[in-house]
Design a protein around this motif. Structure first.
Motif, PDB file in Angstrom:
ATOM      1  N   UNK A 108       0.856  -1.184   0.000  1.00  0.00           N
ATOM      2  CA  UNK A 108       0.000   0.000   0.000  1.00  0.00           C
ATOM      3  C   UNK A 108       0.898   1.243   0.000  1.00  0.00           C
ATOM      4  N   UNK A 109       0.857   2.015  -1.057  1.00  0.00           N
ATOM      5  CA  UNK A 109       1.642   3.237  -1.207  1.00  0.00           C
ATOM      6  C   UNK A 109       0.726   4.454  -1.158  1.00  0.00           C
ATOM      7  N   UNK A 110       1.292   5.582  -0.820  1.00  0.00           N
ATOM      8  CA  UNK A 110       0.525   6.821  -0.781  1.00  0.00           C
ATOM      9  C   UNK A 110       1.521   7.978  -0.869  1.00  0.00           C
ATOM     10  N   UNK A 111       1.021   9.172  -0.934  1.00  0.00           N
ATOM     11  CA  UNK A 111       1.859  10.363  -0.915  1.00  0.00           C
ATOM     12  C   UNK A 111       1.107  11.450  -0.174  1.00  0.00           C
TER      13      UNK A 111
ATOM     14  N   UNK B 152       7.990  20.573   1.700  1.00  0.00           N
ATOM     15  CA  UNK B 152       9.257  20.161   1.090  1.00  0.00           C
ATOM     16  C   UNK B 152       9.018  19.728  -0.350  1.00  0.00           C
ATOM     17  N   UNK B 153       8.104  18.801  -0.526  1.00  0.00           N
ATOM     18  CA  UNK B 153       7.726  18.231  -1.819  1.00  0.00           C
ATOM     19  C   UNK B 153       6.633  17.207  -1.534  1.00  0.00           C
ATOM     20  N   UNK B 154       5.973  16.662  -2.546  1.00  0.00           N
ATOM     21  CA  UNK B 154       5.051  15.550  -2.286  1.00  0.00           C
ATOM     22  C   UNK B 154       5.867  14.329  -1.850  1.00  0.00           C
ATOM     23  N   UNK B 155       5.672  13.878  -0.627  1.00  0.00           N
ATOM     24  CA  UNK B 155       6.503  12.820  -0.059  1.00  0.00           C
ATOM     25  C   UNK B 155       5.778  11.472  -0.123  1.00  0.00           C
ATOM     26  N   UNK B 156       6.469  10.503  -0.679  1.00  0.00           N
ATOM     27  CA  UNK B 156       5.934   9.143  -0.798  1.00  0.00           C
ATOM     28  C   UNK B 156       6.094   8.402   0.518  1.00  0.00           C
ATOM     29  N   UNK B 157       5.165   7.508   0.796  1.00  0.00           N
ATOM     30  CA  UNK B 157       5.357   6.587   1.912  1.00  0.00           C
ATOM     31  C   UNK B 157       4.632   5.283   1.625  1.00  0.00           C
ATOM     32  N   UNK B 158       5.106   4.244   2.274  1.00  0.00           N
ATOM     33  CA  UNK B 158       4.476   2.928   2.251  1.00  0.00           C
ATOM     34  C   UNK B 158       3.907   2.666   3.636  1.00  0.00           C
ATOM     35  N   UNK B 159       2.720   2.051   3.680  1.00  0.00           N
ATOM     36  CA  UNK B 159       2.116   1.732   4.980  1.00  0.00           C
ATOM     37  C   UNK B 159       1.661   0.281   4.991  1.00  0.00           C
TER      38      UNK B 159
ATOM     39  N   UNK C  85       1.413  -1.226  12.984  1.00  0.00           N
ATOM     40  CA  UNK C  85       1.421  -0.613  11.655  1.00  0.00           C
ATOM     41  C   UNK C  85       2.804  -0.018  11.402  1.00  0.00           C
ATOM     42  N   UNK C  86       3.351  -0.277  10.235  1.00  0.00           N
ATOM     43  CA  UNK C  86       4.644   0.270   9.837  1.00  0.00           C
ATOM     44  C   UNK C  86       4.405   1.331   8.766  1.00  0.00           C
ATOM     45  N   UNK C  87       4.915   2.532   9.007  1.00  0.00           N
ATOM     46  CA  UNK C  87       4.853   3.627   8.030  1.00  0.00           C
ATOM     47  C   UNK C  87       6.281   3.932   7.614  1.00  0.00           C
TER      48      UNK C  87
ATOM     49  N   UNK D 237     -11.580  -0.356   7.905  1.00  0.00           N
ATOM     50  CA  UNK D 237     -11.826  -1.429   8.861  1.00  0.00           C
ATOM     51  C   UNK D 237     -10.935  -2.635   8.625  1.00  0.00           C
ATOM     52  N   UNK D 238     -10.208  -2.673   7.499  1.00  0.00           N
ATOM     53  CA  UNK D 238      -9.318  -3.777   7.185  1.00  0.00           C
ATOM     54  C   UNK D 238      -7.867  -3.337   7.276  1.00  0.00           C
ATOM     55  N   UNK D 239      -6.978  -4.296   7.389  1.00  0.00           N
ATOM     56  CA  UNK D 239      -5.545  -4.037   7.292  1.00  0.00           C
ATOM     57  C   UNK D 239      -4.970  -4.995   6.249  1.00  0.00           C
ATOM     58  N   UNK D 240      -4.056  -4.527   5.458  1.00  0.00           N
ATOM     59  CA  UNK D 240      -3.446  -5.366   4.442  1.00  0.00           C
ATOM     60  C   UNK D 240      -2.636  -6.472   5.110  1.00  0.00           C
ATOM     61  N   UNK D 241      -2.856  -7.700   4.681  1.00  0.00           N
ATOM     62  CA  UNK D 241      -2.172  -8.857   5.252  1.00  0.00           C
ATOM     63  C   UNK D 241      -1.961  -9.866   4.134  1.00  0.00           C
ATOM     64  N   UNK D 242      -0.849  -9.702   3.408  1.00  0.00           N
ATOM     65  CA  UNK D 242      -0.511 -10.591   2.310  1.00  0.00           C
ATOM     66  C   UNK D 242       0.690 -11.446   2.695  1.00  0.00           C
TER      67      UNK D 242
END
Length: 700
Positions: free
Chosen positions: A70-73, A78-85, A120-122, A562-567
């Motif tokens: 799951x990626x987001x920005x 500073x700039x549009x900052x990317x992160x993974x969660x 949760x890891x960000x 309500x869900x969390x990614x779990x692959x």
């Protein structure tokens, strides 16, 4: 802006071809006298890595691994900052993990795997690294800390969180802990602060001065001087030469990992190195990553840190004195020295860092023992092996749906398009043929990419319904990419959309190069856009099929809070190129996935809204190999255990967002509403699922 992967993915095939040409044409230097690392990377190691990059290394497999996250920005000054969660236990403290140089957010995936569902890891990308563009202002640890704090609190809504950083990410974590003690519940540090050497009024001991002097090895600091004083000159060379970039980064990994160059890459292997170097190459971020050396002047200027701290000294700094830490951290709850894990600590020894995070969270929250992190020695590619000890229950009644495709493709059950609302009819339309064994999905040589923006990506898919808003809106089933807008308005067709139940798919996977076969249940989103979760029954890459087969299975949250990614990746003792049955049973807060009657995963969560079934064949890389490429669906059986009242509400729901989409209930022949199907140009396309329009010789 939420997306299953940055728009960067997938890397276009011509770029991979260009990389290969450069690697083949590379002019390697002569080996200086001796065969050690004293003058840089030995020629024998460079040749080995270059040859592996050319022959055997699979970027597409690693790319799919990154795309599955799951990626987001988020917008910052500073700039549009990317992160993974990676979403974990909502009741536990989330953890912001910050990388350094020369690595990226992706090197924290082993840590996320080891943490499992405990937290949760960000994992944000520093400005100028990976998917974050270069900063519009000077690189500053304090400025980045303020931005990452806003990410955690304003963007993601966490009141309290933990921080962890490595290399130049460590001062950012220190700044966050120093600036925001009310929000930062604690800090775990494997690269503890050097700030005492600059803090007014602090007197260093001889042992502390000796340690700090040992970190300023002139023989090891040439890279930093070059990156800090002439970054653009160096970037011009490395951004144009993949072998030059490989040599520059691989030498640092060898020198700084556990044991130094004597062990080359210690717990890491050649493919780990190539994963990292490839990400730098394809994102073209090596030059912008140097700004962390050329511009910052505040790495050691953070305030005194008063939040609880757990210090875990990495082996690259094994002489760091506790007394030095006490001059920067006033509340040290634990001070230990790692037995393994060098500069790239969480990448090299994710289990130890995950355990430290879990224990520190327990200390600062005053709770009891937390769930033990999942052991993850080799997280990328690691698999759970399926055994026969846990059997799926047998069905207790006859199925509601049975289709073996003997009479062709049933238009009252299937739409032979892939998410048609996000593209045009000719791009969405599946290539398939009805054969004796079932229905054969194909990728043909002349098949167009699903969307030009996602090229190269070709798909043939069957799905049990459609939904979209009007052309130009962002309403539609499976918003798995950022910026998706409806291009072809599709009628709402709930042909088969259970909220909970059981589905069995019997299928023979393809083994054609570059392909993946998958079966998913995805939220229809026709009632609410939050009803967007996904159950991944299986994703099987062609190169994972053999005497045993590796498959990715689990849940992806997408936009469902309500869900969390779990692959997870599982290994099943079957040859998936032959017919085998995969099963999913979901409802009442649990999802169970099985193969050939044996449970492969139990997941303590489940979507609770209508879901479409999608069965797809993808070609993810560029064209290549023999066509057509294929996979065969032999049979599908489904049990809809949705409460009848809920089903009635779902089918007869009242649209409240102004979209005015027409509802078609179970069993309605979608073809009778062809006139409701509009494109961006408002020309009605040919009927999406009509077999006679598909040009296949074996169709009804």
């Amino acid at each position: 802006m939420t997306t299953s992967a940055p728009s960067f993915f997938p890397v276009p095939a011509p770029e991979l071809d260009d990389l290969r040409r450069r690697l083949v044409a590379a002019r390697l230097p002569a080996q200086t006298p001796g065969d050690d690392w004293s003058r840089g990377i030995p020629l024998r190691v460079l040749e080995r890595l270059r040859d592996r990059w050319l022959n055997g290394y699979d970027w597409r497999a690693y790319e799919r691994r990154l795309m599955s996250e799951r990626h987001d920005a988020f917008a910052s000054d500073i700039c549009p900052l990317h992160y993974l969660r990676r979403v974990g236990d909502d009741a536990a403290l989330p953890v912001n993990v910050i990388h350094g140089w020369p690595y990226s957010y992706a090197q924290f995936l082993p840590l996320a795997d080891a943490v499992g569902q405990a937290h949760t890891i960000v994992a944000p990308s520093l400005p100028g690294f990976g998917h974050s563009p270069a900063a519009s202002v000077a690189f500053s640890a304090e400025r980045i800390a303020r931005a990452f704090h806003l990410l955690m609190t304003e963007k993601l809504g966490y009141e309290r969180y933990l921080v962890y950083g490595e290399d130049m990410g460590a001062p950012v974590a220190d700044w966050m802990a120093g600036l925001y003690p009310d929000a930062v519940a604690g800090i775990v540090a494997t690269h503890p602060s050097f700030s005492a050497q600059k803090r007014d009024g602090v007197v260093l001991t001889d042992a502390e001065r000796d340690f700090l002097a040992s970190t300023r090895d002139s023989a090891e600091s040439g890279y930093a001087h070059q990156q800090g004083t002439r970054p653009d000159t160096l970037a011009a060379a490395l951004q144009d030469s993949p072998v030059g970039l490989l040599a520059w980064i691989a030498e640092k990994i060898a020198a700084w990992s556990d044991g130094g160059v004597a062990t080359e890459f210690a717990n890491l292997d050649d493919d780990d190195v190539l994963d990292l170097v490839s990400l730098y190459w394809h994102t073209r971020s090596i030059g912008t990553s140097f700004r962390g050396y050329a511009e910052p002047d505040d790495l050691d200027d953070h305030p005194l840190i008063t939040v609880p701290a757990s210090i875990l000294i990495n082996t690259h700094e094994r002489g760091y004195p506790r007394s030095l830490a006490e001059k920067s951290y006033t509340d040290i709850r634990s001070f230990e020295r790692l037995g393994s894990g060098g500069h790239f600590t969480a990448w090299e020894n994710p289990d130890a860092v995950a355990a430290a995070i879990a224990e520190h969270a327990r200390r600062v929250t005053g709770g009891g023992p937390l769930p033990a992190p999942r052991t993850c020695r080799r997280p990328v590619g690691a698999s759970r092996i399926m055994t026969a000890s846990d059997r799926l229950p047998d069905p207790t009644r006859a199925p509601d749906v049975v289709d073996d495709f003997r009479d062709g493709l049933d238009p009252e059950l299937w739409v032979a398009e892939y998410l048609p609302q996000w593209t045009t009819p000719e791009r969405a339309r599946a290539r398939y043929g009805v054969v004796d064994a079932g229905v054969e999905l194909r990728i043909d040589a002349d098949q167009p990419d699903w969307r030009p923006e996602d090229a190269p990506l070709r798909v043939s898919n069957l799905q049990t319904g459609t939904f979209s808003g009007r052309v130009g809106s962002d309403r539609g089933t499976h918003r798995h990419r950022d910026g998706l807008r409806v291009r072809t308005e599709t009628p709402e067709r709930l042909l088969f959309a259970p909220s909970h139940g059981r589905i069995e798919v019997t299928l023979s996977a393809g083994t054609d190069a570059g392909t993946m076969v998958a079966a998913w249940l995805v939220g229809t989103e026709h009632r609410r856009p939050e009803e967007s979760g996904e159950i991944c029954l299986f994703e099987i890459d062609a190169d994972a099929v053999g005497g045993s087969t590796r498959a990715r299975v689990g849940i992806k949250a997408h936009h469902d809070p309500s869900l969390r990614t779990d692959m997870a990746e599982v290994t099943v003792p079957i040859d998936a190129s032959r017919p085998h049955t995969w099963t999913v049973i979901w409802g009442d807060g649990e999802t169970v996935i099985g193969c050939e009657g044996v449970v492969v995963r139990r997941i303590a969560q489940a979507p609770e809204y209508p879901m479409f079934l999608l069965i797809d064949l993808f070609e993810i890389g560029g064209p290549g190999g023999t066509y057509p490429k294929s996979a065969t669906i032999h049979r599908v059986r489904g049990w809809d255990d949705t409460d009848p009242v809920e089903r009635a509400v779902s089918v007869a729901h009242e649209v409240v967002d102004g979209e005015g989409v027409q509802t078609l209930g179970y069993g309605t022949h979608a073809g009778q509403h062809e006139g409701d199907h509009k494109t961006e140009d408002h020309h009605p396309p040919a009927l999406a699922h009509a077999p006679q329009e598909n040009g296949n010789a074996h169709q009804r």
